[in-house]
Structures are given as structure tokens and as C-alpha cells.
Write an enzyme that holds these catalytic residues in place. Structure first.
Site, mmCIF file in Angstrom:
data_model
loop_
_atom_site.group_PDB
_atom_site.id
_atom_site.type_symbol
_atom_site.label_atom_id
_atom_site.label_comp_id
_atom_site.label_asym_id
_atom_site.label_seq_id
_atom_site.Cartn_x
_atom_site.Cartn_y
_atom_site.Cartn_z
ATOM 1 C CB SER A 1 -28.075 11.095 -0.371
ATOM 2 O OG SER A 1 -28.001 11.520 0.972
ATOM 3 C CG HIS B 1 -26.919 19.332 -5.475
ATOM 4 N ND1 HIS B 1 -28.080 18.667 -5.791
ATOM 5 C CD2 HIS B 1 -26.791 19.221 -4.129
ATOM 6 C CE1 HIS B 1 -28.631 18.181 -4.686
ATOM 7 N NE2 HIS B 1 -27.868 18.505 -3.668
ATOM 8 C CG ASP C 1 -26.375 8.047 2.589
ATOM 9 O OD1 ASP C 1 -26.186 8.276 3.806
ATOM 10 O OD2 ASP C 1 -27.219 8.662 1.909
ATOM 11 C CG HIS D 1 -22.953 15.127 3.201
ATOM 12 N ND1 HIS D 1 -23.267 14.756 1.912
ATOM 13 C CD2 HIS D 1 -24.136 15.436 3.790
ATOM 14 C CE1 HIS D 1 -24.572 14.820 1.729
ATOM 15 N NE2 HIS D 1 -25.127 15.234 2.857
ATOM 16 N NE ARG E 1 -28.334 14.924 -5.393
ATOM 17 C CZ ARG E 1 -28.087 14.650 -4.132
ATOM 18 N NH1 ARG E 1 -26.833 14.581 -3.723
ATOM 19 N NH2 ARG E 1 -29.055 14.468 -3.279
ATOM 20 N NE ARG F 1 -29.701 20.335 2.297
ATOM 21 C CZ ARG F 1 -30.678 20.247 3.187
ATOM 22 N NH1 ARG F 1 -31.046 21.317 3.858
ATOM 23 N NH2 ARG F 1 -31.297 19.101 3.409
ATOM 24 C CG ASP F 2 -24.350 19.683 -0.139
ATOM 25 O OD1 ASP F 2 -24.638 18.888 0.768
ATOM 26 O OD2 ASP F 2 -25.042 19.828 -1.159
ATOM 27 N NE ARG G 1 -31.611 19.187 -2.097
ATOM 28 C CZ ARG G 1 -32.612 19.397 -1.251
ATOM 29 N NH1 ARG G 1 -33.549 20.281 -1.564
ATOM 30 N NH2 ARG G 1 -32.693 18.747 -0.097
#
EC number: 5.4.2.12
Length: 506
Positions: A63, A122, A432, A451, A253, A151-152, A256
């Protein structure tokens, strides 16, 4: 074309998947408004990953990356790629040298905390191990506070990542001190209890103790707890942060890491704060935190937001909490303050443990406010983000993802209706990156929570308009062409409009 207003609707995590695949939540849900606009308006596909968005080839988009490419109108070399290229030669970095010298003078321990993951969204575990090895070469003890992904990446990839990471730490005096799922350490939605639980393990060693990180992860897997949700734990005889120590925040990133950094620096209501001597981050996080950083931010001229301001037009950014930073800070390429004439609306995200428990999130409340603003016809550009496909997609719950798709589709119908009723207004629907179109990893027989590498849709509610395929950086030039505004030279993207005959909003 006589378009006076463009509504840019970003369906976060809505990629072009395999039609009728049983794990494609979009085709499973069969959303009626989506089917309508896909069949009745000009459309094309955009690349949203890898080199086309400034990432290494084959790297999934995200994102932050997506919104920066959309908002800048150019391919932005991303932090992952930049650090990959430069981290081998950071010994002469002034802020890193100062950090190391402070630790050496006080005989302090270096606490590196970050997401030990190969996801590249991240952080990257290779960056963390490189930093640890370079610092330990100065005779400094290094401890790692490892956040787990899931998660990613695949939900149970943490064990492998930790095993690889442990092998890559060459220093004799470097070890993992705490482990925490990112659900706790990397919250960004003001769920402070989660952040505090991770912080107390890091700062005070206040958490259950385990002999080693791998056995901790294995125990959690046996109890059906995947990487993201592993509760903070202390490894071995770790005792906490001491006044002579230094803290290095290794995620590149920012979004978070803000809550954890705020607690570390005593900028919250949490009273018990551990003292330490120095702090450093990989990248700039937030102006008011005033944390020195290794890699300075890149500045961007003539972004879409800047161009709208330069033409003395008004613009609106609206999203719920989970994606608010993306339509503001990231869309504006790191600019924290709004442009002149830029209005921002934040709709609070629901307070649930995970968003599969409330797949509609706050989409309906957001849409109600958005429709009101479309009808006002105050804005030349409205940027809205629907978080549901991405946030629910990350849970791996396909039934909930289908509900999220239908909720967003219902909202999309209301937005389209508002656009049709507003004169000289065009709706653009895009994404995105992909996510919700692939909810299960058949190769690994596990839910797909990350993703995807899929292209994303791009649809414009204009008749007699032909579009070409492109990439995310082509969206801003397209919007400017619709509005009749000259594209700035700094925008290297190109309009996706390949042919215009007689275009009018419909």
C-alpha cells in the site's frame, strides 16, 4: 473533455485474479456493481509490483509503495531497493557512526528491533542481520527483538525466517532477546494494549520466558497460533533495556513502528518508560519523534497533490484509520502537512481483534461522508481508499473476504450513483496491489494472507475513451489529462488514455 472533478477510488488489495477460481474472493462474491462497471466502461490493467513500482524484480507491491507511485506520477525507487543497494557501504554514515561511538563509550548494548521477514514490505531480515554484524564488529553486544510476520508472508514462515536469520548473525555476541508477532509489536490502529505488551517484553523482559526462538514458534504452531499472533516472549536470560544501551529501529516503513517508537520515547500516557542512551532508525519515521535516521528521505517535486494546489484547486482525501496515512502521507510522498486547499477526513476503523470479524469495517460510514462531498462539487480531486479487500484479505478467511468484497461493491454503487448525478465528474476505480483475489496457497496448502504479483484494474467512467495498459505511475498523468491540466516535467508517467473521441461522464 470538460471534466471538472475526478473521484479516484482505490480498492486496496483488489487485484486481477483468475476468474472463477474457487479461491478468488472477488469472482466468488460476484459483485454486481463491479460487474457492471467492468462491462460498461473503458478499462485496462496496471502493473503494481517489482521494477514497475521501484521494487526489486518479482517483489510484491504494497500500500505504501502503491500510493507513492500513484501520487507522484513516476516510478519511485522504494526503500527496499534503495537499502539493498546501499547497506553494504553504510559504515561512514554520520548518524550510525555517532550511534556506535555512543555505545562504545558507555559499554552499552545495541537493541535492534524489527520485522525478521523476507517479505520486503516493512523490512528485510538481511538488512537487520547486516546491521547486527556491522555493529558487533565494533565489539558491541547486540540483541535482536524479532517481530514475526505471517501477513506479508505465509502464516507459518516465521520458523524458517528465524532459522535463516540466526545463521546470518555472525557476531559472537549477538542473539535474539525477544520474539513478538507483529499483531502486538506493529499495531498502527491505536490498540495500545498490544503495543504495550510487546514493549514490556523488550524494555523490562516482562513476558513468558523460553529457551530459544525456534522452540517458541514451534510451540505456538502446535497450538494453531501463526506468526503474526505469537504473543511477546523473552528468550533465555535477557533482562531488558539499560540506561547505557542504544535502540535501533530496523523497519524501513514507518507506519507500523510509530506506536512502539512513541512509547520508547515517552511520548504517550504509558508511565513506566525504560531509559536508554541513544536511538536510531533505518528511515525517517515522523517529524515530531525527532529520531536520527540512517537513510534520509527522498524529496519529490510536482506530485499530483502539488499540481492540484498549484492550479488553485481543492482536493479531498478520505479513508478509514487503517489506510488514512496512505491517502495522505504516502500519497503526498512523505509530506505530512496538507496542501493548500486539501481537506482530510478520517473515519475510525472498527475496534475488533481481526477484520474478518467485521468485514464491512467502516466502509458504509465512509461512503456516506464521501457521497456528501461528491455532491458538494467543491473538489477537483477526491482520493478515497476502501481498506476492506486488503485488511480482510490478510486474515486468510475467504468467506469473510467475500463479504468484504460485497460490502465494498455496495459502497461502489453508491459512489457511482453520486458521480452520475454530479455534473462534469468522472470516477476512476483502481487498486494499489492485489490480495483478495487469491485467498489460498494451493502449493503450500495454507491460507494466502500476503499481497500478490497480479496486475490491478483501472476503469474510468467516461464514454468513447480508449485506455492502454500501464503501471501505477501512469494514473496521475491520466487524472491531469482528464482535468485539462498540463503534466509537470517531473512526472515521468504517461497518460493511460490512448484515444479520445467524444468523452463525457456517464
Amino acid at each position: 473533455m470538460n471534466i471538472k472533478s475526478v473521484v479516484l477510488c482505490i480498492l486496496d488489495g483488489w487485484g486481477n485474479g483468475i476468474e472463477n477460481n474457487k479461491y478468488n474472493a472477488i469472482s466468488n462474491a460476484n459483485p454486481p456493481c463491479w460487474q457492471y462497471i467492468s462491462s460498461n466502461y473503458p478499462k485496462c490493467s496496471l502493473s503494481a509490483c517489482g521494477a514497475d513500482v521501484g521494487l526489486p524484480g518479482g517483489q510484491i507491491g504494497n500500500s505504501e509503495v502503491g500510493h507513492m507511485n500513484i501520487g507522484s506520477g513516476r516510478v519511485v525507487i522504494q526503500s527496499l531497493q534503495r537499502i539493498n543497494q546501499e547497506i553494504g557501504t553504510i559504515e561512514n554514515n554520520v548518524n550510525l557512526q555517532s550511534f556506535i561511538n555512543d555505545l562504545k563509550s558507555k559499554n552499552g548494548v545495541c537493541h535492534i528491533m524489527g520485522l525478521v521477514s523476507d517479505g520486503g514490505v516493512h523490512s528485510h531480515q538481511k538488512h537487520i542481520s547486516t546491521l547486527a554484524n556491522k555493529i558487533s564488529q565494533h565489539g558491541i553486544k547486540v540483541v535482536i527483538h524479532a517481530f514475526l510476520d505471517g501477513r506479508d508472508t505465509l502464516p507459518n514462515s516465521g520458523k524458517k525466517c528465524i532459522q535463516e536469520f540466526t545463521k546470518s548473525i555472525k557476531g559472537n555476541d549477538t542473539r535474539i532477546a525477544t520474539v513478538s508477532g507483529r499483531y502486538y509489536a506493529m499495531d498502527r490502529d491505536n490498540r495500545w494494549k498490544r503495543t504495550i505488551e510487546a514493549y514490556e517484553a523488550i524494555a523490562f523482559a516482562k513476558a513468558p520466558c523460553h529457551d530459544n526462538a525456534v522452540s517458541l514458534i514451534e510451540n505456538n504452531y502446535q497450538n494453531n497460533i501463526t506468526d503474526e499472533f505469537i504473543r511477546p516472549a523473552v528468550i533465555g536470560d535477557y533482562q531488558g533495556i539499560k540506561p547505557e544501551d542504544g535502540v535501533l529501529l530496523a523497519n524501513f516503513r514507518a507506519d507500523r513502528m510509530i506506536q512502539l517508537a512513541s512509547i520508547l520515547l515517552g511520548k504517550t500516557d504509558y508511565a513506566k518508560v525504560a531509559k536508554f542512551s541513544s536511538i536510531l532508525s533505518m528511515m525517517k519515521y515522523k517529524e515530531d519523534l525527532k529520531i536520527p535516521y540512517i537513510f534520509p528521505p527522498t524529496s519529490f517535486a510536482d506530485t499530483l497533490g502539488q499540481t492540484i494546489e498549484d492550479n488553485k484547486l481543492r482536493q479531498l482525501r478520505i479513508a478509514e484509520t487503517e489506510k488514512y496515512a496512505h491517502v495522505t502521507f504516502f500519497f503526498n510522498c512523505g509530506k505530512e502537512e496538507p496542501f493548500s486547499g486539501e481537506e482530510r477526513i478520517l473515519i475510525p476503523s472498527p475496534k475488533v481483534q481481526t477484520y474478518d470479524l467485521q468485514p464491512e469495517m467502516s466502509a458504509f460510514e465512509l461512503t456516506e461522508k464521501l457521497v456528501e462531498k461528491i455532491h458538494s462539487q467543491e473538489f477537483a480531486l477526491i482520493v478515497v481508499n476502501y481498506a476492506n479487500p486488503d485488511m480482510v484479505g490478510h486474515t486468510g478467511n475467504i468467506k469473510a473476504a467475500e463479504k468484504a468484497v460485497l460490502a465494498v461493491d455496495d459502497c461502489l454503487a453508491k459512489v457511482l450513483n453520486a458521480v452520475k448525478k454530479s455534473s462534469n465528474t468522472a470516477l476512476i476505480v483502481t487498486a494499489d496491489h492485489g490480495n483478495v483475489e487469491c485467498m489460498f496457497d494451493e502449493e503450500n496448502n495454507t491460507p494466502h494472507t500476503a499481497h500478490t504479483l497480479n496486475k490491478v484494474p483501472f476503469i474510468v467512467s467516461c464514454d468513447n475513451l480508449k485506455l492502454r495498459d500501464g503501471r501505477l505511475s501512469d494514473i496521475a498523468p491520466t487524472i491531469l489529462q482528464l482535468l485539462g491540466i498540463k503534466k509537470p516535467n517531473e512526472m515521468t508517467g504517461s497518460s493511460l488514455i490512448s484515444c479520445i473521441t467524444l468523452c463525457h461522464s456517464s
